[in-house]
Design an enzyme around this catalytic site. Structure first.
Site, PDB file in Angstrom:
ATOM      1  N   GLU A 102      10.937  35.032  40.869  1.00 50.63           N
ATOM      2  CA  GLU A 102      10.392  34.854  42.227  1.00 50.63           C
ATOM      3  C   GLU A 102      11.354  35.437  43.250  1.00 50.63           C
ATOM      4  O   GLU A 102      12.561  35.467  43.020  1.00 50.63           O
ATOM      5  CB  GLU A 102      10.257  33.353  42.525  1.00 50.63           C
ATOM      6  CG  GLU A 102       8.925  32.740  42.143  1.00 50.63           C
ATOM      7  CD  GLU A 102       7.860  32.943  43.215  1.00 50.63           C
ATOM      8  OE1 GLU A 102       8.010  33.845  44.064  1.00 50.63           O
ATOM      9  OE2 GLU A 102       6.877  32.195  43.195  1.00 50.63           O
ATOM     10  N   ASP A 103      10.829  35.848  44.392  1.00 53.52           N
ATOM     11  CA  ASP A 103      11.691  36.238  45.511  1.00 53.52           C
ATOM     12  C   ASP A 103      12.269  35.000  46.189  1.00 53.52           C
ATOM     13  O   ASP A 103      13.451  34.927  46.484  1.00 53.52           O
ATOM     14  CB  ASP A 103      10.917  37.095  46.522  1.00 53.52           C
ATOM     15  CG  ASP A 103       9.614  36.451  46.982  1.00 53.52           C
ATOM     16  OD1 ASP A 103       9.183  35.431  46.399  1.00 53.52           O
ATOM     17  OD2 ASP A 103       9.002  36.973  47.939  1.00 53.52           O
ATOM     18  N   ASP A 106       9.984  28.257  48.468  1.00 54.06           N
ATOM     19  CA  ASP A 106       9.952  27.640  49.800  1.00 54.06           C
ATOM     20  C   ASP A 106       9.441  26.204  49.624  1.00 54.06           C
ATOM     21  O   ASP A 106      10.203  25.310  49.263  1.00 54.06           O
ATOM     22  CB  ASP A 106       9.053  28.516  50.683  1.00 54.06           C
ATOM     23  CG  ASP A 106       8.993  28.099  52.133  1.00 54.06           C
ATOM     24  OD1 ASP A 106       9.877  27.361  52.582  1.00 54.06           O
ATOM     25  OD2 ASP A 106       8.053  28.514  52.829  1.00 54.06           O
ATOM     26  N   PHE A 156      12.908  31.480  58.384  1.00 58.45           N
ATOM     27  CA  PHE A 156      12.092  32.575  57.881  1.00 58.45           C
ATOM     28  C   PHE A 156      12.959  33.798  57.634  1.00 58.45           C
ATOM     29  O   PHE A 156      13.741  34.200  58.481  1.00 58.45           O
ATOM     30  CB  PHE A 156      10.966  32.909  58.853  1.00 58.45           C
ATOM     31  CG  PHE A 156       9.986  33.866  58.258  1.00 58.45           C
ATOM     32  CD1 PHE A 156       9.065  33.431  57.319  1.00 58.45           C
ATOM     33  CD2 PHE A 156      10.025  35.216  58.573  1.00 58.45           C
ATOM     34  CE1 PHE A 156       8.187  34.321  56.725  1.00 58.45           C
ATOM     35  CE2 PHE A 156       9.146  36.116  57.986  1.00 58.45           C
ATOM     36  CZ  PHE A 156       8.225  35.660  57.066  1.00 58.45           C
ATOM     37  N   ARG A 169       9.447  44.785  53.742  1.00 53.01           N
ATOM     38  CA  ARG A 169       9.753  44.639  52.305  1.00 53.01           C
ATOM     39  C   ARG A 169      10.751  45.687  51.830  1.00 53.01           C
ATOM     40  O   ARG A 169      11.459  45.487  50.857  1.00 53.01           O
ATOM     41  CB  ARG A 169       8.477  44.782  51.463  1.00 53.01           C
ATOM     42  CG  ARG A 169       7.492  43.642  51.628  1.00 53.01           C
ATOM     43  CD  ARG A 169       6.453  43.709  50.514  1.00 53.01           C
ATOM     44  NE  ARG A 169       5.259  42.906  50.804  1.00 53.01           N
ATOM     45  CZ  ARG A 169       5.148  41.613  50.551  1.00 53.01           C
ATOM     46  NH1 ARG A 169       6.148  40.943  50.032  1.00 53.01           N
ATOM     47  NH2 ARG A 169       4.027  40.973  50.837  1.00 53.01           N
TER      48      ARG A 169
HETATM   49  P1  IMP Z   1       5.899  28.482  48.617  1.00 53.82           P
HETATM   50  O1  IMP Z   1       4.594  28.375  47.885  1.00 53.82           O
HETATM   51  O2  IMP Z   1       5.886  27.702  49.906  1.00 53.82           O
HETATM   52  O3  IMP Z   1       7.114  28.134  47.778  1.00 53.82           O
HETATM   53  O4  IMP Z   1       6.030  29.983  49.107  1.00 53.82           O
HETATM   54  C1  IMP Z   1       6.351  30.969  48.234  1.00 53.82           C
HETATM   55  C2  IMP Z   1       5.953  32.335  48.727  1.00 53.82           C
HETATM   56  O5  IMP Z   1       5.835  32.377  50.154  1.00 53.82           O
HETATM   57  C3  IMP Z   1       7.045  33.316  48.366  1.00 53.82           C
HETATM   58  O6  IMP Z   1       6.835  33.894  47.106  1.00 53.82           O
HETATM   59  C4  IMP Z   1       6.978  34.313  49.510  1.00 53.82           C
HETATM   60  O7  IMP Z   1       6.048  35.310  49.212  1.00 53.82           O
HETATM   61  C5  IMP Z   1       6.489  33.503  50.691  1.00 53.82           C
HETATM   62  N1  IMP Z   1       7.597  33.051  51.553  1.00 53.82           N
HETATM   63  C6  IMP Z   1       8.158  31.806  51.623  1.00 53.82           C
HETATM   64  N2  IMP Z   1       9.154  31.761  52.513  1.00 53.82           N
HETATM   65  C7  IMP Z   1       9.242  33.015  53.035  1.00 53.82           C
HETATM   66  C8  IMP Z   1      10.126  33.618  54.006  1.00 53.82           C
HETATM   67  O8  IMP Z   1      11.033  33.005  54.599  1.00 53.82           O
HETATM   68  N3  IMP Z   1       9.912  34.941  54.256  1.00 53.82           N
HETATM   69  C9  IMP Z   1       8.940  35.679  53.643  1.00 53.82           C
HETATM   70  N4  IMP Z   1       8.108  35.149  52.723  1.00 53.82           N
HETATM   71  C10 IMP Z   1       8.261  33.839  52.420  1.00 53.82           C
END
Ligand code: IMP
Length: 181
Positions: A102-103, A106, A156, A169
């Site tokens: 994963e990148d 969150d 963010f 990106r």
């Molecule tokens: P989650 O489901 O809330 O854990 O979000 C995961 C996905 O949301 C990641 O794979 C990212 O694509 C996107 N995401 C979450 N936080 C950020 C951020 O700070 N910047 C850009 N994309 C984010």
């Protein structure tokens, strides 16, 4: 301090490419040790993981298979709370060792959803490797989250695969949004 602007937002540097590469090398070494005698399937979660995935795989020298899946759930700077759909999860995960790349983790909503789908195929092990992790945003613990590049504050971020409204990106470094004055 270098700042950049993407649409209506200002960003300042958080992690330089050098730092990211050094950390990635260390994670690669760890994976080479942990998976020495296995042949894992390494699955990148698109779009955000493409750059990390490419750099990480250059550090991995154990035999492995590669796949990508795509999940859409994110809109602007806040999670929508629901995961829409996942495309392309391989169907041969039974009895295999799986590493999800994963990148960023969150809230963890996306990952929980993917993990459920992965576990339903009864793989022999599942671990998650995420470049970034926002611990204070996580809704419930994720025991599979074993490899983390950097823990970052609940801000963010953009760059190195991560986007703001589809932009940023391609940036080499990772930037965080500055608080408007
Ligand atoms: P989650 O489901 O809330 O854990 O979000 C995961 C996905 O949301 C990641 O794979 C990212 O694509 C996107 N995401 C979450 N936080 C950020 C951020 O700070 N910047 C850009 N994309 C984010």
């Amino acid at each position: 301090m270098e700042t950049i602007q993407i649409e209506d937002k200002d960003f300042e540097i958080l992690l330089e490419n050098d730092q990211i590469n050094k950390r990635t090398r260390l994670i690669g070494i760890q994976l080479n040790v942990d998976y020495e005698t296995r042949c894992p399937i390494i699955i990148g979660v698109l779009n955000g993981s493409f750059m990390f995935m490419a750099d990480l795989l250059r550090e991995i020298d154990v035999a492995c298979e590669i796949a990508f899946i795509r999940v859409s759930s994110y809109n602007g700077t806040s999670t929508t709370g629901s995961v829409k759909e996942a495309f392309g999860l391989p169907d041969n995960l039974h009895n295999r060792d799986i590493i999800l790349v994963e990148d960023i983790v969150d809230t963890g909503t996306t990952l929980k959803y993917i993990l459920e789908k992965v576990h339903s195929q009864q793989p022999s092990s599942v671990k998650v490797c995420s470049l970034l992790f926002k611990p204070s945003a996580l809704l419930e613990p994720i025991p599979e989250l074993e490899y983390v590049g950097f823990e970052i504050p609940n801000e963010f971020v953009v760059g190195y695969g991560l986007d703001y409204n589809g932009l940023g990106r391609n940036l080499k470094d990772i930037y965080r949004a500055t608080i408007p004055a």
